[in-house]
Scaffold this active site. Structure first.
Site, PDB file in Angstrom:
ATOM      1  N   GLU A   1       0.819  -1.202   0.000  1.00 37.50           N
ATOM      2  CA  GLU A   1       0.000   0.000   0.000  1.00 37.50           C
ATOM      3  C   GLU A   1       0.859   1.261   0.000  1.00 37.50           C
ATOM      4  O   GLU A   1       0.505   2.266  -0.627  1.00 37.50           O
ATOM      5  CB  GLU A   1      -0.936  -0.009   1.211  1.00 37.50           C
ATOM      6  CG  GLU A   1      -2.025  -1.070   1.168  1.00 37.50           C
ATOM      7  CD  GLU A   1      -1.511  -2.461   1.554  1.00 37.50           C
ATOM      8  OE1 GLU A   1      -2.258  -3.433   1.366  1.00 37.50           O
ATOM      9  OE2 GLU A   1      -0.355  -2.574   2.044  1.00 37.50           O
TER      10      GLU A   1
ATOM     11  N   PRO B   1       0.599  -7.991  -9.242  1.00 38.73           N
ATOM     12  CA  PRO B   1       1.447  -8.418 -10.366  1.00 38.73           C
ATOM     13  C   PRO B   1       2.055  -7.260 -11.156  1.00 38.73           C
ATOM     14  O   PRO B   1       2.889  -7.486 -12.032  1.00 38.73           O
ATOM     15  CB  PRO B   1       0.476  -9.206 -11.247  1.00 38.73           C
ATOM     16  CG  PRO B   1      -0.846  -8.558 -11.014  1.00 38.73           C
ATOM     17  CD  PRO B   1      -0.833  -8.086  -9.573  1.00 38.73           C
TER      18      PRO B   1
END
Length: 440
Positions: free
Chosen positions: A58, A335
């Site tokens: 994050e 990803p």
């Protein structure tokens, strides 16, 4: 006092035991406990913008937003909070002394009020979907504008929120602006009863993560250290249960590529030593990234990535990547860090935390999804056997990033447009316009 407040206090013994347990496995959790209960240094006298990002992923996703806020509001102090020590380390690595870091307080009313008394932010920005009913309520009560950015709501998370639907609706009602990643996320929020006028679809800030200028050079340097001619496969951000499957697939691959190097990067630092022991029990010659920083001997066939903050550098040195959290039902990891450095992506069947991104990667030919150890070995082997296919998938991965830029500019523009709601000053509109022109 609300039912959630009572429940949170009842959970206090569990919280303390959990924190101590984490500290036994990862000693950094022993430090700075008072901050977790709101005892932070006073920021009195500063105009504070507060950004919360729970952990490493994050923080990296919000990094460009934090940089932009610091650039737009140079007279404000940026306070960045995380929940984890690894998130703290990432903040320090990315921003140094340009921002102030503390741990976010647990969601006890006393801790929350103590934190807000001492921080006194003019704006609160929460990255992604965090469950903080008391914290959000306190922001509303104090008149602190609350913006939730890069919000995603997987099907599993949506089901979880429905179990506490009343608390969830009350929590989200305290937000002035909710920037959802996708239309699906926005609709799930509406289905939970969140007010429609607070929801905007902005895209995913992860697509706007800026790469360090020397990243690819660093990747090439790593590759020379590992061996330019040997195939390199990275399995990144792995969870318990995955490493065994990865090593099973690696055993199959070694019979075809005896000089292959596996770069194995556990998700959580407290598991580094256990993964090293597992690899050695399997009979592999293991090196540790934290110790073996120079050229690797040819007999080393597993390099355990036991450092923090350099995952993308490790991606840049690899040929093929496996995304952790997807071979077990954890929902997958991001990803896009692999895609950004043009590395083909492989993931397992569980990618529900990144369902839209994984679907886009599959559709573009940037990724392959596997459902067994044998299929994993076959997918890695296919990319090694067909370099043209690997390069094509790498280009598709990179174009996925390039074609979806813009969430950051849209989010900042929306914040500026809603001046009455979120309290920015009119003098900042000029910066908004400059950013908009730059993104055109």
């Amino acid at each position: 006092m609300t039912l959630w407040s009572v429940t949170s206090y009842l959970l206090l013994p569990y919280v303390l035991v959990s924190l101590a347990w984490r500290a036994l496995r990862y000693p950094a959790y022993w430090h700075r406990w008072p901050e977790r209960f709101g005892f932070i240094g006073s920021l009195e006298g500063s105009r504070v913008i507060w950004v919360h990002a729970v952990s490493v992923g994050e923080v990296r996703s919000a990094a460009a937003l934090i940089e932009a806020l610091a650039d737009r509001y140079p007279h404000h102090r940026l306070l960045v909070t995380t929940m984890t020590p690894t998130g703290s380390d990432q903040v320090r690595e990315l921003f140094g002394g340009r921002v102030t870091h503390t741990y976010v307080p647990y969601d006890f009313p006393d801790a929350v009020n103590r934190f807000l008394d001492r921080a006194a932010p003019e704006l609160a920005v929460i990255a992604e979907t965090e469950f903080w009913p008391n914290l959000f309520r306190a922001c509303k009560y104090r008149g602190i504008p609350l913006c939730l950015v890069n919000v995603r709501l997987s099907q599993a998370s949506f089901r979880g929120y429905t179990w506490v639907g009343r608390t969830t609706r009350a929590m989200f009602a305290n937000a002035d602006l909710i920037c959802a990643q996708t239309r699906i996320d926005a609709q799930r929020l509406r289905n939970l009863g969140v007010r429609d006028h607070t929801i905007e679809v902005m895209g995913n800030l992860k697509f706007d993560v800026e790469l360090p200028r020397d990243l690819m050079t660093e990747g090439e340097r790593l590759r020379r250290q590992w061996g330019c001619d040997r195939p390199v496969w990275i399995a990144a951000s792995t969870h318990p249960g995955e490493e065994r499957r990865i090593l099973d697939a690696f055993a199959i691959l070694l019979s075809r590529y005896p000089d292959m190097l596996l770069v194995l990067v556990p998700r959580h630092p407290e598991r580094f030593a256990a993964v090293v022991r597992l690899c050695r029990r399997r009979g592999y010659h293991v090196a540790r990234r934290s110790i073996d920083t120079g050229a690797l001997p040819a007999e080393v066939n597993v390099l355990v990535g036991d450092t923090m903050g350099e995952l993308q550098r490790l991606y840049a040195g690899a040929d093929v990547s496996l995304i952790g959290g997807s071979l077990v039902p954890k929902g997958g990891q991001n990803p896009l860090e692999a895609c950004a450095v043009s590395v083909p992506v492989i993931f397992g069947q569980w990618m529900f935390h990144f369902e839209e991104i994984s679907a886009m990667a599959l559709e573009r030919g940037a990724a392959r999804q596997v459902h067994s150890v044998q299929a994993l070995a076959s997918a890695v082997s296919l990319y090694f056997e067909q370099p043209a296919l690997r390069r094509e998938a790498g280009r598709a991965a990179h174009s996925l990033i390039e074609d979806n830029h813009g969430a950051l500019a849209r989010t900042l523009e929306l914040m500026a447009e809603r001046l009455p709601q979120i309290g920015f000053t009119g003098s900042d509109v000029k910066r908004r316009d400059e950013l908009s022109r730059a993104s055109d």
